[in-house]
Design a protein around this motif. Structure first.
Motif, PDB file in Angstrom:
ATOM      1  N   GLN A  58      -3.494   5.263  -1.147  1.00 58.62           N
ATOM      2  CA  GLN A  58      -4.136   4.849   0.092  1.00 58.62           C
ATOM      3  C   GLN A  58      -3.095   4.823   1.213  1.00 58.62           C
ATOM      4  O   GLN A  58      -1.913   4.608   0.971  1.00 58.62           O
ATOM      5  CB  GLN A  58      -4.750   3.454  -0.033  1.00 58.62           C
ATOM      6  N   SER A  59      -3.563   5.041   2.410  1.00 56.49           N
ATOM      7  CA  SER A  59      -2.722   4.890   3.593  1.00 56.49           C
ATOM      8  C   SER A  59      -3.333   3.807   4.475  1.00 56.49           C
ATOM      9  O   SER A  59      -4.472   3.383   4.250  1.00 56.49           O
ATOM     10  CB  SER A  59      -2.611   6.213   4.366  1.00 56.49           C
ATOM     11  N   VAL A  60      -2.568   3.356   5.452  1.00 51.76           N
ATOM     12  CA  VAL A  60      -3.025   2.259   6.313  1.00 51.76           C
ATOM     13  C   VAL A  60      -2.951   2.681   7.778  1.00 51.76           C
ATOM     14  O   VAL A  60      -1.961   3.272   8.218  1.00 51.76           O
ATOM     15  CB  VAL A  60      -2.159   0.997   6.121  1.00 51.76           C
ATOM     16  N   VAL A  86       0.853  -1.196   0.000  1.00 50.75           N
ATOM     17  CA  VAL A  86       0.000   0.000   0.000  1.00 50.75           C
ATOM     18  C   VAL A  86       0.883   1.239   0.000  1.00 50.75           C
ATOM     19  O   VAL A  86       1.815   1.347   0.806  1.00 50.75           O
ATOM     20  CB  VAL A  86      -0.931   0.021   1.234  1.00 50.75           C
ATOM     21  N   THR A 105      -7.654   0.578   5.440  1.00 51.27           N
ATOM     22  CA  THR A 105      -7.013   1.637   4.658  1.00 51.27           C
ATOM     23  C   THR A 105      -7.854   2.908   4.699  1.00 51.27           C
ATOM     24  O   THR A 105      -8.998   2.910   5.182  1.00 51.27           O
ATOM     25  CB  THR A 105      -6.819   1.214   3.189  1.00 51.27           C
ATOM     26  N   LYS A 128       0.712   5.619  -0.401  1.00 54.17           N
ATOM     27  CA  LYS A 128      -0.193   6.774  -0.397  1.00 54.17           C
ATOM     28  C   LYS A 128      -0.039   7.668  -1.620  1.00 54.17           C
ATOM     29  O   LYS A 128      -0.912   8.494  -1.901  1.00 54.17           O
ATOM     30  CB  LYS A 128       0.022   7.601   0.867  1.00 54.17           C
TER      31      LYS A 128
END
Length: 260
Positions: free
Chosen positions: A96-98, A63, A112, A65
């Motif tokens: 996307q960020s987690v 993933v 996410t 960002k």
């Protein structure tokens, strides 16, 4: 001699701790069925490539960002890196960020920023680490830092305004890709200039540093890599032959005067 022994002892201890850490992380990978990697820079991309190559049966999710992988180099290299990872069945999620705390309940489900849930037995955080130069604000060099925390240097890699302080590597504000081979060139040039000055040579005789062409290589497993050259961008086995075989260990040992 005592100082040497203390230093040598610390060096051995550091290497033992590093070896222990690496063995622990390797065991974590081997025992996991699904792995989450956060960050699509060179570290995250190379880790995803290594795991997917050596453990093709494991589910690897990366993933990032940003809008593309490997944002420090050109879009063509990013696209080739993305294609190679996806060909190795790495699930790449961009922009996307987690929330790593979302799996703190032991559910192994990471959420996410878009609301997706990712199941993973373990995760690796490979996001960019800021320069560790804040301590320089408490030294005589506090006025020599730029807004990014890098030391401002002149054409000799000497800290601007200082006659006897040099800087090399990522800490400098030289406008170039911050890569290992650049730091090696920095070191050779600074060593040459220091030798000149210590021998009583004139400052006007010092060597000037000129950034080389922007060449970058990212390994994607044992046989594949992405390479950005001034004249072309390549992906696959050809750049893999250049880097992924031994990760430049042989070349580095040669530079240091060691046996291959």
């Amino acid at each position: 001699m005592m100082l040497y022994c203390l230093f040598f002892g610390d060096y051995v201890l550091l290497n033992l701790l590093l070896l222990s850490y690496m063995l622990t992380e390797n065991q974590k990978i081997q025992s996991a069925r699904s792995i989450l990697i956060v960050g699509g820079g060179p570290s995250g991309v190379e880790l995803a490539g290594e795991i997917s190559t050596d453990f093709p049966d494991k589910k690897v999710t990366l993933v990032h960002k940003g809008p593309r992988l490997l944002e420090y180099i050109g879009p063509k290299a990013s696209d080739k890196g993305l294609s190679l990872l996806r060909s190795k069945k790495v699930d790449v999620k961009l922009q996307q960020s987690v929330d790593l705390k979302s799996a703190s309940d032991g559910s192994q489900l990471y959420r996410t920023s878009t609301g997706e849930s990712i199941k993973a037995d373990c995760h690796f955080l490979c996001t960019r680490v800021p320069l560790s130069t804040a301590w320089l604000n408490e030294t005589i060099l506090k006025t020599n830092l730029d807004k990014d925390g890098r030391l401002k240097v002149d054409e000799y890699l000497r800290v601007k305004g200082r006659s006897n302080i040099f800087a090399i590597g990522d800490i400098t504000d030289v406008p170039e890709l911050k890569l290992g081979h650049a730091a090696i060139h920095h070191a050779y040039l600074v060593a040459k200039n220091l030798k000149l000055l210590m021998g009583g040579g004139k400052e006007s005789k010092m060597s000037v540093y000129k950034p080389g062409p922007e060449v970058a290589m990212v390994s994607l497993g044992r046989k594949h890599a992405v390479a950005q050259f001034p004249f072309a961008t390549l992906g696959g086995r050809i750049p893999g032959l250049i880097k992924s075989g031994d990760m430049f260990v042989g070349r580095t040992r040669k530079h240091l005067g060691l046996e291959p």
